[in-house]
Write an enzyme that holds these catalytic residues in place. Sequence first.
Site, PDB file in Angstrom:
ATOM      1  N   GLU A 131       0.839  -1.206   0.000  1.00 46.75           N
ATOM      2  CA  GLU A 131       0.000   0.000   0.000  1.00 46.75           C
ATOM      3  C   GLU A 131       0.870   1.250   0.000  1.00 46.75           C
ATOM      4  OE1 GLU A 131      -2.507   1.486  -0.656  1.00 46.75           O
ATOM      5  OE2 GLU A 131      -4.271   1.046   0.536  1.00 46.75           O
ATOM      6  N   ASP A 132       0.307   2.323  -0.522  1.00 41.94           N
ATOM      7  CA  ASP A 132       1.045   3.578  -0.565  1.00 41.94           C
ATOM      8  C   ASP A 132       1.035   4.290   0.784  1.00 41.94           C
ATOM      9  OD1 ASP A 132      -1.679   3.993  -0.681  1.00 41.94           O
ATOM     10  OD2 ASP A 132      -1.649   5.348  -2.394  1.00 41.94           O
ATOM     11  N   VAL A 138      -1.118   4.896   4.759  1.00 44.35           N
ATOM     12  CA  VAL A 138      -2.137   4.562   5.748  1.00 44.35           C
ATOM     13  C   VAL A 138      -2.369   5.793   6.610  1.00 44.35           C
ATOM     14  CG1 VAL A 138      -2.642   3.197   7.802  1.00 44.35           C
ATOM     15  CG2 VAL A 138      -1.721   2.101   5.783  1.00 44.35           C
ATOM     16  N   ASP A 139      -3.648   6.123   6.721  1.00 43.77           N
ATOM     17  CA  ASP A 139      -4.016   7.270   7.553  1.00 43.77           C
ATOM     18  C   ASP A 139      -4.715   6.706   8.792  1.00 43.77           C
ATOM     19  OD1 ASP A 139      -4.830   9.634   8.593  1.00 43.77           O
ATOM     20  OD2 ASP A 139      -5.827  10.392   6.822  1.00 43.77           O
ATOM     21  N   THR A 149      -8.933   1.594   5.222  1.00 45.72           N
ATOM     22  CA  THR A 149      -8.754   0.948   3.926  1.00 45.72           C
ATOM     23  C   THR A 149      -7.932  -0.322   4.078  1.00 45.72           C
ATOM     24  OG1 THR A 149      -8.711   3.170   2.990  1.00 45.72           O
ATOM     25  CG2 THR A 149      -8.036   1.374   1.537  1.00 45.72           C
ATOM     26  N   LYS A 188       0.764   8.000   8.364  1.00 49.81           N
ATOM     27  CA  LYS A 188       0.625   9.238   9.128  1.00 49.81           C
ATOM     28  C   LYS A 188       0.624   8.899  10.616  1.00 49.81           C
ATOM     29  CE  LYS A 188      -1.810  11.669   5.542  1.00 49.81           C
ATOM     30  NZ  LYS A 188      -3.001  12.417   5.159  1.00 49.81           N
ATOM     31  N   ASP A 239      -1.559  11.028  -5.189  1.00 51.22           N
ATOM     32  CA  ASP A 239      -2.072  12.144  -5.971  1.00 51.22           C
ATOM     33  C   ASP A 239      -2.901  13.099  -5.122  1.00 51.22           C
ATOM     34  OD1 ASP A 239      -4.307  10.374  -5.574  1.00 51.22           O
ATOM     35  OD2 ASP A 239      -5.358  11.507  -7.133  1.00 51.22           O
TER      36      ASP A 239
END
Length: 185
Positions: free
Chosen positions: A105-106, A108-109, A113, A137, A164
Site C-alpha cells: 500500500e502507498d 495509511v491514515d 482501507t 501518518k 495524488d
Amino acid sequence: MKSTMTNANPDLARILVTREAIQTRVGEIARQIDHDYRDAGRLLVVGILRGAFIFTADLTRQLAIPHIVDFMALTTYGKRTTVGEVRVVMDLREPIENEHVLLVEDIVDGGHTLSYLQRLLADRNPASLRTCVMVRKVRENALARIDYLGFEIPDAWVVGYGLDYADRYRTLPFIAELKPEVYRK
Ligand code: 5GP
C-alpha cells in the site's frame, strides 16, 4: 536541490521524503523481505492501485526471492480518512489460497482501507498475509497492522511517489506536503 524542486511547483509546501531516502529505504525493505521469505517458496505481491503502483514496481525489482505480482484497485466513497465505504473495482486474477501474500500500500491514515483489505484477503485463506506500506501518518489509534513500513510522516495531505491530489502530482519522484490552501479550496 530541494528548494528548487518545491519552488518549481508552487502547490508544494515542502519535501518530506527525498527520492534518495525513498530508494535507500525500498532497498532495505526488499532485503528484509528476502530474508523473511527465504523459505517460503514463492511470494505473491499484491499492489493496490493506483497509489502503490510505483512503490510496487520499485520494491519488486529489488527482490531476489521468487515472486509474482498482481494488483487490486479500490475506490472509497464518502469522506476520506473517516469510515468511508471501500469497494473493490478490480480484483485479483487468481485465488490466493495457500499463497504467501504481501499486500503493498502507498499510505495509511486512519487504517480503514488497509484493515478492510486485510480482512478481505485473510478470508481467502492465504498461507500467510503481511503488509508493506510506504508511508503512515502518525496517529494515536491507527487500526491496521503493518509489517514493513517505509516512513512515518506528519498529518498533512501528501503527494508524489504514486500519491495524488485530484489525479495530479502522482509521478513526482519524492513525497511532498501539499499546501493546505490547495486541498482546502
Ligand atoms: P485510511 O483508510 O487509512 O484512513 O486512508 C487511506 C487512504 O486515504 C489511502 O489509501 C489514500 O487513498 C487516501 N489518503 C489518505 N491520506 C492521504 C494523503 O495524504 N495523500 C494521498 N494522496 N492520499 C491519502
